[in-house]
Design a protein around this motif. Structure first.
Motif, PDB file in Angstrom:
ATOM      1  N   THR A 280      -4.795  36.413 -15.076  1.00 51.83           N
ATOM      2  CA  THR A 280      -3.758  37.096 -14.298  1.00 51.83           C
ATOM      3  C   THR A 280      -3.366  38.419 -14.955  1.00 51.83           C
ATOM      4  O   THR A 280      -3.257  39.438 -14.274  1.00 51.83           O
ATOM      5  CB  THR A 280      -2.522  36.190 -14.144  1.00 51.83           C
ATOM      6  OG1 THR A 280      -2.931  34.953 -13.560  1.00 51.83           O
ATOM      7  CG2 THR A 280      -1.465  36.843 -13.284  1.00 51.83           C
TER       8      THR A 280
ATOM      9  N   ILE B 103     -10.107  42.653  -9.552  1.00 49.54           N
ATOM     10  CA  ILE B 103      -9.975  41.195  -9.683  1.00 49.54           C
ATOM     11  C   ILE B 103     -11.327  40.573 -10.024  1.00 49.54           C
ATOM     12  O   ILE B 103     -11.413  39.679 -10.876  1.00 49.54           O
ATOM     13  CB  ILE B 103      -9.351  40.600  -8.406  1.00 49.54           C
ATOM     14  CG1 ILE B 103      -7.888  41.058  -8.305  1.00 49.54           C
ATOM     15  CG2 ILE B 103      -9.462  39.086  -8.393  1.00 49.54           C
ATOM     16  CD1 ILE B 103      -7.241  40.799  -6.964  1.00 49.54           C
TER      17      ILE B 103
ATOM     18  N   ALA C 104      -6.253  40.837 -14.530  1.00 53.77           N
ATOM     19  CA  ALA C 104      -6.341  41.315 -13.148  1.00 53.77           C
ATOM     20  C   ALA C 104      -5.264  42.356 -12.871  1.00 53.77           C
ATOM     21  O   ALA C 104      -5.548  43.395 -12.257  1.00 53.77           O
ATOM     22  CB  ALA C 104      -6.234  40.146 -12.173  1.00 53.77           C
ATOM     23  N   CYS C 105      -4.049  42.108 -13.332  1.00 53.52           N
ATOM     24  CA  CYS C 105      -2.963  43.079 -13.120  1.00 53.52           C
ATOM     25  C   CYS C 105      -3.240  44.400 -13.836  1.00 53.52           C
ATOM     26  O   CYS C 105      -3.037  45.477 -13.260  1.00 53.52           O
ATOM     27  CB  CYS C 105      -1.631  42.492 -13.578  1.00 53.52           C
ATOM     28  SG  CYS C 105      -1.031  41.156 -12.525  1.00 53.52           S
TER      29      CYS C 105
ATOM     30  N   ALA D 268      -8.593  47.209  -5.857  1.00 47.45           N
ATOM     31  CA  ALA D 268      -7.917  45.942  -6.178  1.00 47.45           C
ATOM     32  C   ALA D 268      -8.908  44.777  -6.155  1.00 47.45           C
ATOM     33  O   ALA D 268      -8.917  43.949  -7.076  1.00 47.45           O
ATOM     34  CB  ALA D 268      -6.774  45.693  -5.205  1.00 47.45           C
TER      35      ALA D 268
ATOM     36  N   VAL E  78      -6.174  46.192 -11.998  1.00 48.45           N
ATOM     37  CA  VAL E  78      -5.745  46.770 -10.716  1.00 48.45           C
ATOM     38  C   VAL E  78      -4.930  48.032 -10.970  1.00 48.45           C
ATOM     39  O   VAL E  78      -5.153  49.066 -10.324  1.00 48.45           O
ATOM     40  CB  VAL E  78      -4.951  45.750  -9.866  1.00 48.45           C
ATOM     41  CG1 VAL E  78      -4.272  46.431  -8.694  1.00 48.45           C
ATOM     42  CG2 VAL E  78      -5.867  44.639  -9.363  1.00 48.45           C
TER      43      VAL E  78
ATOM     44  N   ALA F 215     -11.975  41.279 -13.686  1.00 45.77           N
ATOM     45  CA  ALA F 215     -11.203  40.368 -14.538  1.00 45.77           C
ATOM     46  C   ALA F 215     -11.868  38.996 -14.572  1.00 45.77           C
ATOM     47  O   ALA F 215     -11.877  38.329 -15.613  1.00 45.77           O
ATOM     48  CB  ALA F 215      -9.767  40.267 -14.027  1.00 45.77           C
TER      49      ALA F 215
END
Length: 190
Positions: free
Chosen positions: A81, A131, A84-85, A127, A88, A134
């Motif tokens: 998470t 993801i 990914a954040c 985005a 992005v 990641a």
């Protein structure tokens, strides 16, 4: 450099590859194929073939670096998470900056970026690709964990150092044969 930095730097190589991949995909989705080359030329994208080579190398080295980082330190891997954040945010911000910079350097107008679909499509693609990147980083860490478990020792596994030297993809020109392109075998005796 702390344990998070040892992992973050190579992970950002993966994000760089994702940035370029998302850039290509955004133009593939937002621009009709017949006009794509003209639009790319007009908006300052002449560097993309070279940047693609650098980005692919950065991504491969980034995944290898994440794998290495996980093998040579104790503790768990990173958070999907969080990665990914970060991916992005980094890729989206860099995408907008690159698009604005390309237009400013090439003298192309900014209004098509602000009013056309490219920016929205590009941010959405960034985005999705971020993801996925990641996820690749997390898979690389899982593979390292599996290798470490196979080793079966409490000491961290330190793989041998391997130097990767990229080589130019050059093929020398072929000589044309002076022989006939079509040859026949001798006839069978009757």
């Amino acid at each position: 450099m702390g344990p998070h930095g040892r992992r973050l730097v190579p992970a950002l190589g993966v994000a760089g590859t994702g940035l370029l991949l998302g850039h290509w995909l955004a133009y593939a989705l937002a621009t009709p194929a017949v006009a794509r080359d003209r639009v790319l030329d007009a908006t300052g994208h002449g560097y993309l073939p070279y940047a693609t080579q650098v980005a692919m190398l950065a991504g491969a080295l980034g995944l290898a670096g994440v794998f290495w980082s996980r093998l040579t330190r104790r503790g768990g891997g990173g958070s999907f998470t969080r990665d990914a954040c970060v991916f992005v945010a980094v890729q989206s911000g860099a995408y907008v900056a690159i698009e604005v910079g390309e237009r400013l350097l090439s003298g192309a107008p900014l209004d098509d970026l602000a009013h056309g679909p490219l920016l929205a499509i590009g941010l959405g693609v960034q985005a999705v690709v971020a993801i996925a990147g990641a996820g690749l980083v997390r898979i690389s860490e899982r593979v390292a964990e599996a290798v470490e478990a196979l080793e079966g020792s409490d000491a961290p596994f330190v793989p041998p150092v391997v130097a990767v030297v990229p080589s130019a993809t050059f093929a020398p020109p072929r000589r044309r044969s002076t022989a006939s392109a079509v040859s026949r075998a001798p006839p069978f005796p009757a």
